[in-house]
Design a protein around this motif. Structure first.
Motif, PDB file in Angstrom:
ATOM      1  N   THR A 135       0.819  -1.209   0.000  1.00  0.00           N
ATOM      2  CA  THR A 135       0.000   0.000   0.000  1.00  0.00           C
ATOM      3  C   THR A 135       0.854   1.260   0.000  1.00  0.00           C
ATOM      4  N   ASP A 136       1.958   1.227   0.761  1.00  0.00           N
ATOM      5  CA  ASP A 136       2.810   2.404   0.915  1.00  0.00           C
ATOM      6  C   ASP A 136       4.281   1.984   0.865  1.00  0.00           C
ATOM      7  N   PRO A 137       4.850   1.756  -0.341  1.00  0.00           N
ATOM      8  CA  PRO A 137       6.229   1.275  -0.467  1.00  0.00           C
ATOM      9  C   PRO A 137       7.267   2.187   0.182  1.00  0.00           C
ATOM     10  N   SER A 138       6.993   3.474   0.235  1.00  0.00           N
ATOM     11  CA  SER A 138       7.966   4.391   0.836  1.00  0.00           C
ATOM     12  C   SER A 138       8.120   4.156   2.337  1.00  0.00           C
ATOM     13  N   ARG A 139       7.133   3.530   2.951  1.00  0.00           N
ATOM     14  CA  ARG A 139       7.195   3.254   4.393  1.00  0.00           C
ATOM     15  C   ARG A 139       8.355   2.312   4.710  1.00  0.00           C
ATOM     16  N   LEU A 140       8.609   1.357   3.821  1.00  0.00           N
ATOM     17  CA  LEU A 140       9.730   0.445   4.024  1.00  0.00           C
ATOM     18  C   LEU A 140      11.042   1.222   4.036  1.00  0.00           C
ATOM     19  N   PHE A 141      11.240   2.114   3.068  1.00  0.00           N
ATOM     20  CA  PHE A 141      12.462   2.913   3.024  1.00  0.00           C
ATOM     21  C   PHE A 141      12.575   3.814   4.251  1.00  0.00           C
ATOM     22  N   ASP A 142      11.468   4.396   4.666  1.00  0.00           N
ATOM     23  CA  ASP A 142      11.486   5.250   5.861  1.00  0.00           C
ATOM     24  C   ASP A 142      11.967   4.463   7.077  1.00  0.00           C
ATOM     25  N   GLU A 143      11.418   3.273   7.269  1.00  0.00           N
ATOM     26  CA  GLU A 143      11.781   2.466   8.442  1.00  0.00           C
ATOM     27  C   GLU A 143      13.218   1.953   8.345  1.00  0.00           C
ATOM     28  N   LEU A 144      13.655   1.562   7.150  1.00  0.00           N
ATOM     29  CA  LEU A 144      15.018   1.063   6.982  1.00  0.00           C
ATOM     30  C   LEU A 144      16.065   2.151   7.215  1.00  0.00           C
ATOM     31  N   ASN A 145      15.688   3.385   6.977  1.00  0.00           N
ATOM     32  CA  ASN A 145      16.649   4.480   7.104  1.00  0.00           C
ATOM     33  C   ASN A 145      16.487   5.302   8.379  1.00  0.00           C
ATOM     34  N   ALA A 146      15.512   4.957   9.194  1.00  0.00           N
ATOM     35  CA  ALA A 146      15.317   5.679  10.460  1.00  0.00           C
ATOM     36  C   ALA A 146      16.388   5.252  11.463  1.00  0.00           C
ATOM     37  N   GLN A 147      16.728   6.158  12.342  1.00  0.00           N
ATOM     38  CA  GLN A 147      17.701   5.862  13.390  1.00  0.00           C
ATOM     39  C   GLN A 147      16.979   5.689  14.715  1.00  0.00           C
ATOM     40  N   SER A 148      17.583   4.905  15.580  1.00  0.00           N
ATOM     41  CA  SER A 148      17.020   4.717  16.905  1.00  0.00           C
ATOM     42  C   SER A 148      17.135   6.025  17.684  1.00  0.00           C
ATOM     43  N   LEU A 149      16.064   6.402  18.332  1.00  0.00           N
ATOM     44  CA  LEU A 149      16.095   7.614  19.141  1.00  0.00           C
ATOM     45  C   LEU A 149      16.638   7.346  20.540  1.00  0.00           C
ATOM     46  N   MET A 150      16.793   6.072  20.872  1.00  0.00           N
ATOM     47  CA  MET A 150      17.249   5.710  22.208  1.00  0.00           C
ATOM     48  C   MET A 150      18.647   5.093  22.195  1.00  0.00           C
TER      49      MET A 150
ATOM     50  N   LEU B  19      20.602  -3.463   1.068  1.00  0.00           N
ATOM     51  CA  LEU B  19      21.776  -4.253   1.430  1.00  0.00           C
ATOM     52  C   LEU B  19      22.994  -3.853   0.598  1.00  0.00           C
ATOM     53  N   LYS B  20      22.754  -3.483  -0.661  1.00  0.00           N
ATOM     54  CA  LYS B  20      23.843  -3.044  -1.532  1.00  0.00           C
ATOM     55  C   LYS B  20      24.494  -1.752  -1.001  1.00  0.00           C
ATOM     56  N   SER B  21      23.697  -0.951  -0.289  1.00  0.00           N
ATOM     57  CA  SER B  21      24.231   0.294   0.280  1.00  0.00           C
ATOM     58  C   SER B  21      25.136   0.025   1.486  1.00  0.00           C
ATOM     59  N   GLN B  22      25.322  -1.255   1.821  1.00  0.00           N
ATOM     60  CA  GLN B  22      26.175  -1.707   2.905  1.00  0.00           C
ATOM     61  C   GLN B  22      25.839  -1.037   4.246  1.00  0.00           C
ATOM     62  N   PRO B  23      24.622  -1.257   4.729  1.00  0.00           N
ATOM     63  CA  PRO B  23      24.245  -0.675   6.012  1.00  0.00           C
ATOM     64  C   PRO B  23      25.083  -1.270   7.142  1.00  0.00           C
ATOM     65  N   ARG B  24      25.629  -0.448   7.956  1.00  0.00           N
ATOM     66  CA  ARG B  24      26.441  -0.903   9.085  1.00  0.00           C
ATOM     67  C   ARG B  24      25.838  -0.347  10.360  1.00  0.00           C
ATOM     68  N   GLY B  25      25.373  -1.244  11.200  1.00  0.00           N
ATOM     69  CA  GLY B  25      24.819  -0.818  12.474  1.00  0.00           C
ATOM     70  C   GLY B  25      23.565   0.010  12.283  1.00  0.00           C
ATOM     71  N   GLY B  26      22.874   0.208  13.339  1.00  0.00           N
ATOM     72  CA  GLY B  26      21.710   1.068  13.292  1.00  0.00           C
ATOM     73  C   GLY B  26      20.403   0.357  13.043  1.00  0.00           C
ATOM     74  N   VAL B  27      20.316  -0.476  11.999  1.00  0.00           N
ATOM     75  CA  VAL B  27      19.058  -1.142  11.662  1.00  0.00           C
ATOM     76  C   VAL B  27      19.304  -2.625  11.418  1.00  0.00           C
ATOM     77  N   PHE B  28      18.426  -3.439  11.986  1.00  0.00           N
ATOM     78  CA  PHE B  28      18.461  -4.881  11.786  1.00  0.00           C
ATOM     79  C   PHE B  28      17.076  -5.298  11.313  1.00  0.00           C
ATOM     80  N   VAL B  29      17.003  -6.092  10.253  1.00  0.00           N
ATOM     81  CA  VAL B  29      15.728  -6.499   9.660  1.00  0.00           C
ATOM     82  C   VAL B  29      15.485  -7.988   9.922  1.00  0.00           C
ATOM     83  N   VAL B  30      14.292  -8.296  10.413  1.00  0.00           N
ATOM     84  CA  VAL B  30      13.863  -9.688  10.575  1.00  0.00           C
ATOM     85  C   VAL B  30      12.594  -9.854   9.757  1.00  0.00           C
TER      86      VAL B  30
END
Length: 168
Positions: free
Chosen positions: A63-78, A101-112
């Motif tokens: 329904t909202d594909p941009s939501r995935l990108f938003d969540e993958l690129n958000a940082q933890s506030l805590m 994954l190609k952007s080589q994310p390091r730390g910050g976000v983990f996807v299950v």
């Protein structure tokens, strides 16, 4: 990376630090949920914490594909890692995850990702099996011996034992 059966238990206790995403899949839906939950709890203590955890479904992403990108690129506030948990995924997210994954994310976000029984031609499964910083964790229905081992392990962790007759 495709996890082999003998690697799964140790991975569930301590995932490889290089892994940023895990696809948990297979015909045993209960085991998929259990292992997805176990991995998620290693990342964040409270799965309902809106600052450190996001839960998306395949329907939400369609329904909202941009939501995935938003969540993958958000940082933890805590501080610490942030969890993005995806249930009932659609194959279309494979291309989005491949780019992330190609952007080589390091730390910050983990996807299950908790998926159903995916065939060998599934684009999601192929991606996670072939990528060095992602893992594919299969969940197959256990045979009689596997169920027996599970029962013994659970009882042992509770300080109990079981006789062979009772186990049969």
């Amino acid at each position: 990376m495709k996890l082999k059966t003998n690697q799964i238990d140790s991975f569930l206790k301590k995932p490889d630090a290089a892994i940023r995403a895990v696809l948990v899949y297979g015909p045993d839906a209960g085991l998929v949920r259990e292992r997805g939950h176990t991995l998620s709890k290693l990342i964040v203590a409270d799965l309902n914490d809106p600052f450190n955890a996001a839960h998306l479904t395949g329907e939400i992403i369609e329904t909202d594909p941009s939501r995935l990108f938003d969540e993958l690129n958000a940082q933890s506030l805590m501080g610490g890692d942030r969890l993005v948990r995806i249930t009932s995924p659609v194959e279309a997210i494979a291309s989005h995850l491949k780019e992330w994954l190609k952007s080589q994310p390091r730390g910050g976000v983990f996807v299950v990702i908790e998926a159903g029984d995916l065939g060998t031609q599934s684009s999601l499964r192929k991606l996670f099996e072939a990528t060095h910083d992602a893992a594919a964790l299969p969940c197959y229905v256990e045979d009689e011996r596997g169920v027996g081992n599970f029962i013994r392990d659970e009882l042992r962790s509770a300080g109990l034992t079981i006789s062979a007759d009772a186990l049969d």
